[in-house]
Design a protein around this motif. Structure first.
Motif, PDB file in Angstrom:
ATOM      1  N   VAL A 147      -3.360   3.693  12.323  1.00 53.45           N
ATOM      2  CA  VAL A 147      -4.734   4.153  12.088  1.00 53.45           C
ATOM      3  C   VAL A 147      -4.721   5.136  10.929  1.00 53.45           C
ATOM      4  N   GLU A 185      -7.146   6.856   9.440  1.00 55.55           N
ATOM      5  CA  GLU A 185      -8.432   7.550   9.362  1.00 55.55           C
ATOM      6  C   GLU A 185      -8.251   8.935   9.971  1.00 55.55           C
ATOM      7  N   ARG A 232     -10.514  10.152  12.809  1.00 54.88           N
ATOM      8  CA  ARG A 232     -10.662   9.296  13.990  1.00 54.88           C
ATOM      9  C   ARG A 232      -9.622   9.649  15.046  1.00 54.88           C
ATOM     10  N   LYS A 233     -10.076   9.730  16.299  1.00 51.94           N
ATOM     11  CA  LYS A 233      -9.166  10.007  17.401  1.00 51.94           C
ATOM     12  C   LYS A 233      -9.004   8.736  18.237  1.00 51.94           C
ATOM     13  N   PRO A 234      -7.916   8.020  18.050  1.00 50.62           N
ATOM     14  CA  PRO A 234      -7.732   6.758  18.777  1.00 50.62           C
ATOM     15  C   PRO A 234      -7.640   6.990  20.285  1.00 50.62           C
TER      16      PRO A 234
END
Length: 202
Positions: free
Chosen positions: A162, A164, A167-169
């Motif tokens: 990821v 990004e 962004r928090k997966p």
């Protein structure tokens, strides 16, 4: 007197209902985990099954195998739950592919997974994760095995990269190393009883 007998009967039923029909030693479980290429994953799964789609060259595939000997009793409505967890984030992969027979193995999550996390501190990644002050969200998937004859179980899990920063997966992501992974087998009863959990790797 009647009330005492009823209470004793209920206690006996509850103990029997939640008592494991056998322990993990009866299965003589063996397992393995390894990072593999797409071609290696394809070879392990067989020509009829495609590995998870890799959309970025930094995505990673983990090949797992879990083998057990026939249990003393059939699952009979119960199942084995197989958890692969990134210990750093306590998250599970979102994408799994298993070799045949696929109809006897499910990919997903269930509310009872939270009971597993509550009972075993080392398996806290089995349950939902808290996102925000009062919201909980599923953190990936696990495998549910509904036929004890599905052995050896071969699976491939994808750990996406990821890229990004904001962004928090909510699932386990790449990069991941073998020392980061926990593999566990949990025996579940037909009514959601958590019989036992065995750490296989990590």
């Amino acid at each position: 007197m009647t009330a005492t007998v009823a209470v004793a009967g209920m206690a006996a039923w509850r103990w029997t209902h939640n008592h494991p029909p056998y322990g993990p030693a009866a299965l003589a479980v063996t397992s393995s985990l390894s990072l593999v290429s797409y071609a290696e994953a394809q070879a392990a799964l067989g020509e009829k099954t495609r590995p998870p789609l890799v959309s970025d060259e930094r995505d990673q595939l983990v090949l797992g195998r879990v083998t057990w000997q026939p249990p003393p009793e059939p699952l009979d409505g119960g199942y084995f739950a197989v958890f692969l967890i990134d210990k750093r984030s306590n998250r599970k992969p979102g994408d799994f592919v298993v070799s045949d027979p696929q109809e006897d193995v499910s990919v997903g999550s269930a509310g009872v997974d939270n009971r597993i996390a509550e009972r075993y501190a080392w398996l806290r990644g089995a349950g939902d994760v808290k996102v925000g002050d009062s919201e909980w969200r599923s953190n990936g998937n696990r495998l549910g095995v509904f036929d004890e004859k599905v052995s050896p179980l071969t699976f491939v899990a994808r750990f996406p990269y990821v890229d990004e920063p904001g962004r928090k997966p909510t699932v386990a992501t790449a990069p991941v190393g073998m020392s980061d992974l926990l593999l566990a087998l949990v025996s579940m009863g037909p009514d959601g009883q958590v019989y036992w959990a065995q750490r296989l790797q990590g």
